[in-house]
Design a protein around this motif. Structure first.
Motif, PDB file in Angstrom:
ATOM      1  N   GLU A  82       0.634  -1.196   0.054  1.00 20.83           N
ATOM      2  CA  GLU A  82       0.055  -0.100   0.117  1.00 20.83           C
ATOM      3  C   GLU A  82       0.694   1.369   0.033  1.00 20.83           C
ATOM      4  O   GLU A  82       0.209   2.061  -0.167  1.00 20.83           O
ATOM      5  N   ILE A  83       2.122   1.193   0.242  1.00 21.58           N
ATOM      6  CA  ILE A  83       3.124   2.372   0.254  1.00 21.58           C
ATOM      7  C   ILE A  83       2.979   2.583  -1.163  1.00 21.58           C
ATOM      8  O   ILE A  83       3.253   2.074  -2.227  1.00 21.58           O
ATOM      9  N   PRO A  84       2.826   4.075  -1.589  1.00 23.90           N
ATOM     10  CA  PRO A  84       2.748   4.425  -2.986  1.00 23.90           C
ATOM     11  C   PRO A  84       3.826   3.984  -3.821  1.00 23.90           C
ATOM     12  O   PRO A  84       3.618   3.701  -5.108  1.00 23.90           O
ATOM     13  N   ALA A  85       5.117   4.430  -3.389  1.00 26.20           N
ATOM     14  CA  ALA A  85       6.194   4.019  -4.185  1.00 26.20           C
ATOM     15  C   ALA A  85       6.327   2.803  -4.523  1.00 26.20           C
ATOM     16  O   ALA A  85       6.744   2.286  -5.535  1.00 26.20           O
ATOM     17  N   VAL A  86       6.095   1.913  -3.574  1.00 26.96           N
ATOM     18  CA  VAL A  86       6.118   0.261  -3.833  1.00 26.96           C
ATOM     19  C   VAL A  86       4.984  -0.020  -4.746  1.00 26.96           C
ATOM     20  O   VAL A  86       5.271  -1.179  -5.604  1.00 26.96           O
ATOM     21  N   PHE A  87       3.917   0.371  -4.467  1.00 29.64           N
ATOM     22  CA  PHE A  87       2.512   0.097  -5.254  1.00 29.64           C
ATOM     23  C   PHE A  87       2.974   0.161  -6.690  1.00 29.64           C
ATOM     24  O   PHE A  87       2.631  -0.370  -7.753  1.00 29.64           O
ATOM     25  N   LYS A  88       3.555   1.285  -7.003  1.00 33.97           N
ATOM     26  CA  LYS A  88       3.756   2.088  -8.256  1.00 33.97           C
ATOM     27  C   LYS A  88       5.002   1.220  -8.915  1.00 33.97           C
ATOM     28  O   LYS A  88       4.883   0.939 -10.183  1.00 33.97           O
ATOM     29  N   SER A  89       5.809   1.036  -8.277  1.00 34.11           N
ATOM     30  CA  SER A  89       7.092  -0.108  -8.726  1.00 34.11           C
ATOM     31  C   SER A  89       6.533  -1.321  -9.082  1.00 34.11           C
ATOM     32  O   SER A  89       7.065  -1.898 -10.238  1.00 34.11           O
ATOM     33  N   ILE A  90       5.795  -1.923  -8.202  1.00 37.64           N
ATOM     34  CA  ILE A  90       5.346  -3.285  -8.676  1.00 37.64           C
ATOM     35  C   ILE A  90       4.560  -3.285  -9.872  1.00 37.64           C
ATOM     36  O   ILE A  90       4.476  -3.982 -10.780  1.00 37.64           O
ATOM     37  N   ASN A  91       3.624  -2.289 -10.032  1.00 34.57           N
ATOM     38  CA  ASN A  91       2.839  -2.254 -10.958  1.00 34.57           C
ATOM     39  C   ASN A  91       3.571  -1.924 -12.604  1.00 34.57           C
ATOM     40  O   ASN A  91       3.203  -2.406 -13.395  1.00 34.57           O
TER      41      ASN A  91
END
Length: 105
Positions: A82-91
């Motif tokens: 749910e951390i925005p940077a992690v979510f963006k990186s995974i996607n």
């Protein structure tokens, strides 16, 4: 790394289903689970030792935590993604693998 992010089902954090592997091969599933946990806990112990010895201690501990099974792991995974940077990186990695993005809600 890109293919690892592609292995996660896009609805992993929406519905938690029992794996087909566990249903079809329960004995083999327990054997894999045992080996995975032994490896994970060994990495955690090794990572703790690397905090005072030369090596990548924190990285090794994180890898061990990802491999191990323990109560609350699913909740921790979800909070981390749910951390925005992690979510963006995974996607981003999933898009490079031509996989649909992870759905959180």
């Amino acid at each position: 790394m890109r293919w690892l992010a592609g292995l996660i089902p896009s609805d992993y954090f929406i519905k938690k289903d029992v794996s087909k592997f566990k249903i079809n091969n329960p004995l083999l599933w327990y054997l894999v689970l045992l080996i995975k946990n032994i490896l994970g806990y060994s990495l955690i112990i090794g990572g703790i030792m690397m905090l005072v010895l030369p090596g990548q201690g924190l990285f090794t501990i994180i890898i061990g935590l990802m491999l191990s099974n323990y109560p609350g792991k699913y909740y921790i995974e979800k909070r981390f993604v749910e951390i925005p940077a992690v979510f963006k990186s995974i996607n981003w990695l999933r898009a490079k693998s031509n996989k649909p993005p992870i759905i959180l809600k």
